[in-house]
Design a protein around this motif. Structure first.
Motif, mmCIF file in Angstrom:
data_model
loop_
_atom_site.group_PDB
_atom_site.id
_atom_site.type_symbol
_atom_site.label_atom_id
_atom_site.label_comp_id
_atom_site.label_asym_id
_atom_site.label_seq_id
_atom_site.Cartn_x
_atom_site.Cartn_y
_atom_site.Cartn_z
ATOM 1 N N GLY A 1 0.804 -1.219 0.000
ATOM 2 C CA GLY A 1 0.000 0.000 0.000
ATOM 3 C C GLY A 1 0.837 1.269 0.000
ATOM 4 N N ASP A 2 0.203 2.348 0.448
ATOM 5 C CA ASP A 2 0.846 3.662 0.463
ATOM 6 C C ASP A 2 1.337 4.067 1.846
ATOM 7 O OD1 ASP A 2 0.390 4.029 -2.242
ATOM 8 O OD2 ASP A 2 -1.576 4.922 -1.918
ATOM 9 N N GLY A 3 1.301 3.153 2.801
ATOM 10 C CA GLY A 3 1.742 3.464 4.154
ATOM 11 C C GLY A 3 3.157 3.989 4.218
ATOM 12 N N PRO A 4 4.105 3.327 3.557
ATOM 13 C CA PRO A 4 5.487 3.825 3.623
ATOM 14 C C PRO A 4 5.637 5.243 3.089
ATOM 15 C CG PRO A 4 5.463 1.603 2.743
ATOM 16 C CD PRO A 4 4.024 2.051 2.839
ATOM 17 N N ALA B 1 0.183 -12.510 6.211
ATOM 18 C CA ALA B 1 -0.891 -11.517 6.182
ATOM 19 C C ALA B 1 -1.623 -11.583 4.848
ATOM 20 C CB ALA B 1 -0.313 -10.120 6.383
ATOM 21 N N HIS B 2 -2.909 -11.339 4.916
ATOM 22 C CA HIS B 2 -3.716 -11.282 3.706
ATOM 23 C C HIS B 2 -4.838 -10.280 3.928
ATOM 24 C CE1 HIS B 2 -5.454 -14.400 6.281
ATOM 25 N NE2 HIS B 2 -6.626 -14.045 5.782
ATOM 26 N N GLU B 3 -5.521 -9.955 2.871
ATOM 27 C CA GLU B 3 -6.574 -8.959 2.946
ATOM 28 C C GLU B 3 -7.695 -9.426 3.865
ATOM 29 O OE1 GLU B 3 -9.583 -6.637 -0.096
ATOM 30 O OE2 GLU B 3 -7.817 -7.652 -0.869
ATOM 31 N N GLY B 4 -8.168 -8.532 4.703
ATOM 32 C CA GLY B 4 -9.264 -8.866 5.610
ATOM 33 C C GLY B 4 -10.577 -8.988 4.869
ATOM 34 N N GLN B 5 -11.445 -9.826 5.376
ATOM 35 C CA GLN B 5 -12.767 -10.009 4.778
ATOM 36 C C GLN B 5 -13.804 -10.000 5.877
ATOM 37 O OE1 GLN B 5 -12.522 -13.672 2.625
ATOM 38 N NE2 GLN B 5 -11.163 -12.831 1.078
ATOM 39 N N LEU B 6 -14.963 -9.472 5.554
ATOM 40 C CA LEU B 6 -16.058 -9.477 6.510
ATOM 41 C C LEU B 6 -16.675 -10.867 6.568
ATOM 42 C CD1 LEU B 6 -17.791 -6.100 5.628
ATOM 43 C CD2 LEU B 6 -16.298 -6.599 7.557
ATOM 44 N N LYS B 7 -16.989 -11.285 7.756
ATOM 45 C CA LYS B 7 -17.603 -12.594 7.938
ATOM 46 C C LYS B 7 -19.079 -12.494 7.576
ATOM 47 C CE LYS B 7 -18.028 -16.235 11.350
ATOM 48 N NZ LYS B 7 -17.766 -16.610 12.732
ATOM 49 N N GLN B 8 -19.537 -13.385 6.726
ATOM 50 C CA GLN B 8 -20.936 -13.401 6.303
ATOM 51 C C GLN B 8 -21.746 -14.249 7.251
ATOM 52 O OE1 GLN B 8 -22.155 -11.602 3.730
ATOM 53 N NE2 GLN B 8 -20.097 -10.792 3.377
ATOM 54 N N ASP B 9 -22.831 -13.665 7.807
ATOM 55 C CA ASP B 9 -23.718 -14.423 8.681
ATOM 56 C C ASP B 9 -24.686 -15.246 7.838
ATOM 57 O OD1 ASP B 9 -22.604 -13.351 10.949
ATOM 58 O OD2 ASP B 9 -23.985 -11.660 11.004
ATOM 59 N N ASP B 10 -24.904 -16.487 8.229
ATOM 60 C CA ASP B 10 -25.881 -17.333 7.540
ATOM 61 C C ASP B 10 -27.270 -16.948 8.046
ATOM 62 O OD1 ASP B 10 -23.916 -18.661 6.168
ATOM 63 O OD2 ASP B 10 -23.699 -20.196 7.723
#
Length: 122
Positions: free
Chosen positions: A47-50, A112-121
């Motif tokens: 990303g652009d953090g640095p 590390a990998h991209e975060g994902q929202l947990k889908q509720d059933d």
């Protein structure tokens, strides 16, 4: 874990997996992959953090140094141009290279990998 530390990867441009100096393909551009071990650098996202942190850190450092030189030596303006433009450019390029290398190495070490929202059933 084998391989260089994250700081060693950033400073020397070493692959975080095997330690070969293949991390960069240009001054601050990552190579596509490490030829000796096959690690795909394109799968990492630093990303652009640095860039954001370096803008603040190097900017503050250059301003402080320029003020110190101005208040102690009082050189003509063109001396400031000759001093601070190359210093700033070199500090940004080298600093960005180190920071990007460290972050990529940390991503590799921590899986590390991209975060994902947990889908509720429902």
């Amino acid at each position: 874990m084998n391989g260089p530390t994250p700081l060693q990867s950033g400073v020397t441009g070493a692959c975080p997996r095997c330690g070969a100096r293949t991390l960069f393909d240009g001054p601050v551009h990552f190579a596509k992959r490490c030829d000796p071990c096959g690690l795909e650098y394109a799968s990492f996202n630093v990303g652009d953090g640095p860039a954001a942190f370096l803008t603040l850190i190097i900017g503050a450092l250059v301003v402080a140094l320029a003020m110190a030189v101005e208040l102690t030596i009082k050189p003509p303006f063109w001396v400031h141009i000759l001093l601070w433009v190359p210093f700033t450019a070199a500090a940004v390029v080298y600093g960005l290279r180190v920071a990007k290398g460290v972050l990529l190495s940390l991503e590799y070490r921590n899986a590390a990998h991209e975060g994902q929202l947990k889908q509720d059933d429902e």
